[in-house]
Design a protein around this motif. Structure first.
Motif, short mmCIF file in Angstrom:
data_model
loop_
_atom_site.label_atom_id
_atom_site.label_comp_id
_atom_site.label_asym_id
_atom_site.label_seq_id
_atom_site.Cartn_x
_atom_site.Cartn_y
_atom_site.Cartn_z
N LYS A 130 0.83 -1.21 0.00
CA LYS A 130 0.00 0.00 0.00
C LYS A 130 0.86 1.26 0.00
O LYS A 130 0.51 2.26 -0.64
CB LYS A 130 -0.92 -0.01 1.22
CG LYS A 130 -2.02 -1.06 1.15
CD LYS A 130 -2.84 -1.10 2.43
CE LYS A 130 -3.90 -2.20 2.38
NZ LYS A 130 -4.64 -2.32 3.66
N ASN A 133 2.31 1.71 -3.47
CA ASN A 133 1.20 2.10 -4.33
C ASN A 133 0.90 3.60 -4.17
O ASN A 133 0.68 4.32 -5.15
CB ASN A 133 -0.04 1.27 -3.97
CG ASN A 133 -1.24 1.63 -4.82
OD1 ASN A 133 -1.23 1.48 -6.05
ND2 ASN A 133 -2.30 2.11 -4.18
N GLU A 134 0.91 4.06 -2.93
CA GLU A 134 0.66 5.48 -2.66
C GLU A 134 1.74 6.35 -3.30
O GLU A 134 1.44 7.44 -3.85
CB GLU A 134 0.61 5.71 -1.15
CG GLU A 134 0.07 7.06 -0.73
CD GLU A 134 -1.41 7.23 -0.98
OE1 GLU A 134 -1.85 8.39 -1.04
OE2 GLU A 134 -2.13 6.22 -1.14
N LYS A 137 1.12 6.52 -7.06
CA LYS A 137 -0.05 7.35 -7.33
C LYS A 137 0.29 8.83 -7.19
O LYS A 137 -0.12 9.66 -8.02
CB LYS A 137 -1.18 6.99 -6.35
CG LYS A 137 -1.94 5.73 -6.69
CD LYS A 137 -2.88 5.33 -5.55
CE LYS A 137 -3.84 6.42 -5.18
NZ LYS A 137 -4.72 6.00 -4.05
N GLY A 142 1.02 5.54 -11.96
CA GLY A 142 0.27 4.29 -11.94
C GLY A 142 0.06 3.77 -10.53
O GLY A 142 -0.01 4.54 -9.57
N TYR A 143 -0.01 2.45 -10.43
CA TYR A 143 -0.35 1.79 -9.18
C TYR A 143 0.58 0.60 -8.96
O TYR A 143 1.19 0.09 -9.90
CB TYR A 143 -1.81 1.32 -9.21
CG TYR A 143 -2.78 2.43 -9.49
CD1 TYR A 143 -3.35 3.15 -8.46
CD2 TYR A 143 -3.10 2.78 -10.81
CE1 TYR A 143 -4.23 4.20 -8.71
CE2 TYR A 143 -3.97 3.82 -11.09
CZ TYR A 143 -4.53 4.53 -10.03
OH TYR A 143 -5.38 5.57 -10.29
N CYS A 204 -3.09 -3.71 -14.59
CA CYS A 204 -2.78 -3.79 -13.15
C CYS A 204 -1.89 -2.64 -12.71
O CYS A 204 -1.94 -2.21 -11.55
CB CYS A 204 -2.12 -5.13 -12.84
SG CYS A 204 -3.24 -6.55 -12.90
N TRP A 205 -1.08 -2.13 -13.63
CA TRP A 205 -0.19 -1.01 -13.30
C TRP A 205 -0.86 0.35 -13.48
O TRP A 205 -0.42 1.34 -12.90
CB TRP A 205 1.07 -1.06 -14.18
CG TRP A 205 2.02 -2.15 -13.82
CD1 TRP A 205 2.17 -3.36 -14.45
CD2 TRP A 205 2.96 -2.15 -12.75
NE1 TRP A 205 3.13 -4.11 -13.83
CE2 TRP A 205 3.64 -3.40 -12.78
CE3 TRP A 205 3.30 -1.23 -11.75
CZ2 TRP A 205 4.63 -3.74 -11.86
CZ3 TRP A 205 4.29 -1.57 -10.83
CH2 TRP A 205 4.94 -2.81 -10.89
N HIS A 206 -1.93 0.41 -14.29
CA HIS A 206 -2.48 1.72 -14.65
C HIS A 206 -3.97 1.91 -14.34
O HIS A 206 -4.49 3.01 -14.53
CB HIS A 206 -2.24 1.97 -16.15
CG HIS A 206 -0.79 2.01 -16.51
ND1 HIS A 206 -0.16 0.98 -17.20
CD2 HIS A 206 0.17 2.91 -16.24
CE1 HIS A 206 1.11 1.27 -17.35
NE2 HIS A 206 1.34 2.44 -16.78
N PRO A 208 -6.94 1.30 -11.31
CA PRO A 208 -7.16 0.87 -9.92
C PRO A 208 -7.99 -0.41 -9.85
O PRO A 208 -8.97 -0.57 -10.58
CB PRO A 208 -7.94 2.06 -9.32
CG PRO A 208 -7.69 3.21 -10.22
CD PRO A 208 -7.46 2.64 -11.59
N HIS A 209 -7.56 -1.32 -8.98
CA HIS A 209 -8.30 -2.55 -8.69
C HIS A 209 -8.45 -3.47 -9.90
O HIS A 209 -9.34 -4.32 -9.94
CB HIS A 209 -9.68 -2.24 -8.11
CG HIS A 209 -9.67 -1.25 -6.99
ND1 HIS A 209 -9.06 -1.53 -5.77
CD2 HIS A 209 -10.18 0.01 -6.89
CE1 HIS A 209 -9.21 -0.49 -4.97
NE2 HIS A 209 -9.86 0.46 -5.63
#
Length: 392
Positions: A130, A133-134, A137, A142-143, A204-206, A208-209
């Motif tokens: 997480k 990921n933050e 972002k 991306g994520y 999955c990289w670009h 969300p979820h």
């Protein structure tokens, strides 16, 4: 005919015979697809079956070795009996192969997916995930999801950026393993192509979820996906009891009446129920009663373990620690005084192609590859003062 040629011939015959004995819904060795067909290197002598080669690539990767110092759910308890990720992936593999054998599926493919499914996990588990990921972002790039990162590690980070030419079926199973979602029925997406796999990987990289909306292309991938849940759901309870977060008597009786109250009984019931209701079917299925109990148990451990106030408080510290180190590494990449240290040393050991990687992903690769202990020691070195007797 040379002896080596005869051995290879016998191995190929054995592979064909194995394929013929598999379920009509199993993935055959003859179905094996290289993710990079043009990168295949011929070997003079190799008796391994196709997915056995992928097992070995994963087993001997550097990321696999780092499993040993990455915790599963309870990251900050000083207890040697708390589950490490190295044990988790072995247990997933064992449970999945047991299910696969009962359903007459390809157990080599199952083992490869199971052993590789968490290679891209960040230090401190989902807390580290997480945090990274933050960071991605915030920088608008991306994520971060550990399943997609596991694929990235195998293809683009291992062997100094050269990566391993792992099969499509293994990489797809790893990408789609999402153990944070529980379903009653797990259906594969058997007509998935390489192009679709790449689209799902990029999503999955670009998006969300995105991981929540993809399914494995093989029934073996579905087996690993549910085995991930079966492996951790009872063991997280055992770990929580072991460190005093809860008592076994806290478990609701309407759940334990169906699937038991300990890791052993839960694994046995869930595996048996799944095998009985999935036999000779092109999908996996739990009975309604078992699924409802499993779903309630998942909600229970989410509240009483994963979101336990003690864990939440400590995990907030771990979250900040990972984020702060990301910022440090991001700045360190451009510091001329750090040419031979830290992340710049890591980058100098990578091949020329890897050097074209966006800065944000280089930091993500470096940070997510760290073990819990290494990250903690690095954090202390960066943010805590060094005690000295004298300057000279």
């Amino acid at each position: 005919m040379k002896k080596e040629d005869e051995i290879i011939r016998q191995s190929l015959l054995a592979t064909q015979e194995y394929d013929e004995r598999l379920s009509a819904f199993a993935t055959k060795n003859s179905d094996y697809i290289k993710i990079h067909p043009t990168h295949t290197k011929p070997y003079d002598f190799d008796v391994r079956w196709p997915y056995e080669k992928d097992i070995d690539r994963i087993l001997y990767s550097k990321a696999y070795r780092r499993y040993v110092d990455k915790t599963q759910a309870l990251s900050f308890f000083n207890n040697v009996h708390i589950t490490k990720r190295s044990l988790h992936v072995q247990w997933v593999s064992r449970i999945a192969r047991q299910i696969g054998r009962c359903l007459n599926l390809n157990t080599d493919l199952i083992e490869a997916i199971a052993l590789g499914h968490d290679l891209g996990h960040a230090p401190y588990g989902h807390v580290g995930e997480k945090a990274i990921n933050e960071c991605l972002k915030e920088r608008g790039v991306g994520y971060f999801a550990h399943n997609a990162n596991s694929v990235r590690v195998l293809l683009y980070v291992e062997r100094k950026g050269e990566g391993y030419n792992v099969s499509l079926q293994v990489l797809d199973g790893i990408l789609c393993h999402n153990g944070e979602m529980i379903n009653r029925i797990y259906k594969p997406d058997p007509f998935k192509t390489i192009d679709q796999f790449w689209k799902e990987y990029e999503a999955c990289w670009h998006t969300p979820h995105a991981s929540e909306h993809i399914s494995p292309m093989t029934l073996e991938g579905c087996v690993v996906r549910i085995s991930d849940v079966i492996s951790y759901i009872g063991k997280d309870i055992d770990d929580a009891i072991n460190v005093g977060l809860m008592k076994r008597s806290d478990l609701p009786s309407d759940i334990t009446r169906v699937i038991g109250d300990g890791n052993n009984s839960m694994i046995n019931h869930l595996v048996e129920d799944l095998v009985i209701h999935s036999y000779n079917k092109p999908y996996l299925e739990f009975s309604k009663e078992t699924f409802e109990a499993l779903n309630r148990l998942y909600d229970f451990i989410s509240i009483h373990i994963h979101h336990n106030p003690v864990l939440v408080k400590e995990n907030e510290k771990l979250f900040r620690m990972v984020k702060e180190l990301y910022d440090v590494f991001y700045e360190d990449l451009d510091d001329p005084l750090l040419k031979d240290r830290g992340i710049q040393k890591y980058l100098s050991n990578m091949n020329e192609e890897y050097h074209q990687t966006p800065k944000e992903l280089i930091v993500s690769d470096y940070l997510s590859g760290m073990t819990d202990t290494y990250l903690l020691e690095y954090y202390k070195k960066v943010f805590l003062p060094t005690m000295r007797e004298n300057i000279t």
